[in-house]
Design a protein around this motif. Structure first.
Motif, PDB file in Angstrom:
ATOM      1  N   PHE A 252       0.871  -1.182   0.000  1.00  0.00           N
ATOM      2  CA  PHE A 252       0.000   0.000   0.000  1.00  0.00           C
ATOM      3  C   PHE A 252       0.898   1.218   0.000  1.00  0.00           C
ATOM      4  N   SER A 253       0.715   2.100  -0.957  1.00  0.00           N
ATOM      5  CA  SER A 253       1.624   3.233  -1.109  1.00  0.00           C
ATOM      6  C   SER A 253       1.179   4.473  -0.340  1.00  0.00           C
ATOM      7  N   GLY A 254       0.275   4.302   0.592  1.00  0.00           N
ATOM      8  CA  GLY A 254      -0.184   5.434   1.385  1.00  0.00           C
ATOM      9  C   GLY A 254       0.214   5.286   2.836  1.00  0.00           C
ATOM     10  N   CYS A 255      -0.533   5.917   3.699  1.00  0.00           N
ATOM     11  CA  CYS A 255      -0.283   5.905   5.134  1.00  0.00           C
ATOM     12  C   CYS A 255      -1.340   5.041   5.824  1.00  0.00           C
ATOM     13  N   VAL A 256      -0.898   4.114   6.642  1.00  0.00           N
ATOM     14  CA  VAL A 256      -1.816   3.310   7.439  1.00  0.00           C
ATOM     15  C   VAL A 256      -1.865   3.912   8.831  1.00  0.00           C
ATOM     16  N   VAL A 257      -3.048   4.305   9.252  1.00  0.00           N
ATOM     17  CA  VAL A 257      -3.240   4.911  10.568  1.00  0.00           C
ATOM     18  C   VAL A 257      -3.831   3.854  11.493  1.00  0.00           C
ATOM     19  N   ALA A 258      -3.065   3.455  12.481  1.00  0.00           N
ATOM     20  CA  ALA A 258      -3.533   2.469  13.459  1.00  0.00           C
ATOM     21  C   ALA A 258      -4.282   3.202  14.565  1.00  0.00           C
ATOM     22  N   LEU A 259      -5.381   2.627  14.990  1.00  0.00           N
ATOM     23  CA  LEU A 259      -6.163   3.218  16.068  1.00  0.00           C
ATOM     24  C   LEU A 259      -5.610   2.739  17.403  1.00  0.00           C
ATOM     25  N   GLY A 260      -5.385   3.674  18.320  1.00  0.00           N
ATOM     26  CA  GLY A 260      -4.755   3.357  19.596  1.00  0.00           C
ATOM     27  C   GLY A 260      -5.681   3.466  20.789  1.00  0.00           C
ATOM     28  N   ARG A 261      -5.127   3.932  21.873  1.00  0.00           N
ATOM     29  CA  ARG A 261      -5.703   3.931  23.218  1.00  0.00           C
ATOM     30  C   ARG A 261      -7.190   4.273  23.306  1.00  0.00           C
ATOM     31  N   ASP A 262      -7.627   5.392  22.781  1.00  0.00           N
ATOM     32  CA  ASP A 262      -9.025   5.818  22.943  1.00  0.00           C
ATOM     33  C   ASP A 262     -10.012   4.978  22.128  1.00  0.00           C
ATOM     34  N   PHE A 263      -9.506   4.088  21.299  1.00  0.00           N
ATOM     35  CA  PHE A 263     -10.369   3.246  20.473  1.00  0.00           C
ATOM     36  C   PHE A 263     -10.413   1.808  20.990  1.00  0.00           C
ATOM     37  N   GLN A 264      -9.944   1.618  22.237  1.00  0.00           N
ATOM     38  CA  GLN A 264      -9.887   0.290  22.841  1.00  0.00           C
ATOM     39  C   GLN A 264     -10.968   0.094  23.909  1.00  0.00           C
ATOM     40  N   HIS A 265     -12.020   0.883  23.851  1.00  0.00           N
ATOM     41  CA  HIS A 265     -13.065   0.820  24.880  1.00  0.00           C
ATOM     42  C   HIS A 265     -14.100  -0.271  24.572  1.00  0.00           C
ATOM     43  N   THR A 266     -14.665  -0.801  25.621  1.00  0.00           N
ATOM     44  CA  THR A 266     -15.774  -1.743  25.508  1.00  0.00           C
ATOM     45  C   THR A 266     -16.816  -1.344  26.541  1.00  0.00           C
ATOM     46  N   THR A 267     -18.074  -1.275  26.123  1.00  0.00           N
ATOM     47  CA  THR A 267     -19.141  -0.971  27.072  1.00  0.00           C
ATOM     48  C   THR A 267     -20.192  -2.079  27.006  1.00  0.00           C
ATOM     49  N   PHE A 268     -20.757  -2.342  28.169  1.00  0.00           N
ATOM     50  CA  PHE A 268     -21.796  -3.365  28.287  1.00  0.00           C
ATOM     51  C   PHE A 268     -23.062  -2.684  28.790  1.00  0.00           C
ATOM     52  N   GLY A 269     -24.086  -2.646  27.946  1.00  0.00           N
ATOM     53  CA  GLY A 269     -25.335  -1.989  28.316  1.00  0.00           C
ATOM     54  C   GLY A 269     -26.209  -2.884  29.178  1.00  0.00           C
ATOM     55  N   PRO A 270     -27.147  -2.277  29.890  1.00  0.00           N
ATOM     56  CA  PRO A 270     -28.043  -3.040  30.756  1.00  0.00           C
ATOM     57  C   PRO A 270     -28.931  -4.019  29.978  1.00  0.00           C
ATOM     58  N   ASP A 271     -29.100  -3.757  28.688  1.00  0.00           N
ATOM     59  CA  ASP A 271     -29.933  -4.624  27.850  1.00  0.00           C
ATOM     60  C   ASP A 271     -29.136  -5.760  27.212  1.00  0.00           C
ATOM     61  N   GLY A 272     -27.843  -5.895  27.604  1.00  0.00           N
ATOM     62  CA  GLY A 272     -26.992  -6.937  27.055  1.00  0.00           C
ATOM     63  C   GLY A 272     -26.238  -6.528  25.803  1.00  0.00           C
ATOM     64  N   LYS A 273     -26.452  -5.305  25.350  1.00  0.00           N
ATOM     65  CA  LYS A 273     -25.768  -4.818  24.156  1.00  0.00           C
ATOM     66  C   LYS A 273     -24.299  -4.538  24.482  1.00  0.00           C
ATOM     67  N   VAL A 274     -23.412  -5.020  23.622  1.00  0.00           N
ATOM     68  CA  VAL A 274     -21.979  -4.805  23.785  1.00  0.00           C
ATOM     69  C   VAL A 274     -21.504  -3.896  22.651  1.00  0.00           C
ATOM     70  N   THR A 275     -20.761  -2.852  23.000  1.00  0.00           N
ATOM     71  CA  THR A 275     -20.182  -1.960  22.011  1.00  0.00           C
ATOM     72  C   THR A 275     -18.677  -1.979  22.199  1.00  0.00           C
ATOM     73  N   ALA A 276     -17.947  -2.253  21.122  1.00  0.00           N
ATOM     74  CA  ALA A 276     -16.494  -2.351  21.203  1.00  0.00           C
ATOM     75  C   ALA A 276     -15.854  -1.422  20.187  1.00  0.00           C
ATOM     76  N   GLY A 277     -14.801  -0.742  20.623  1.00  0.00           N
ATOM     77  CA  GLY A 277     -14.042   0.132  19.735  1.00  0.00           C
ATOM     78  C   GLY A 277     -13.259  -0.690  18.718  1.00  0.00           C
TER      79      GLY A 277
END
Length: 76
Positions: free
Chosen positions: A39-64
């Motif tokens: 790939f001849s461009g720039c690869v931007v890796a997502l770091g610290r602030d994109f490593q979150h996981t939340t668990f909602g009361p309804d069982g829904k899981v959201t992951a960065g």
């Protein structure tokens, strides 16, 4: 390059756009295939602030996008 915060990500993408550089985002890289041609461009890796996981009361899981898959599986 790694963007650890949302603000750093925005600033990086704005700079790459302004300079005419192609870019791609990468979380932790699970299930990523890259061409042998590279790939001849720039690869931007997502770091610290994109490593979150939340668990909602309804069982829904959201992951960065930078959550390690094995850690997410263990948490759920």
């Amino acid at each position: 390059m790694t963007a650890n915060t949302y603000e750093a990500l925005v600033a990086t993408i704005e700079t790459l756009h302004r300079e005419g550089v192609e870019w791609a985002l990468l979380g932790k890289g699970t299930n990523v295939l890259v061409s042998d041609a590279g790939f001849s461009g720039c690869v931007v890796a997502l770091g610290r602030d994109f490593q979150h996981t939340t668990f909602g009361p309804d069982g829904k899981v959201t992951a960065g996008a930078a959550v390690i898959l094995s850690r997410l599986v263990a948490q759920t």
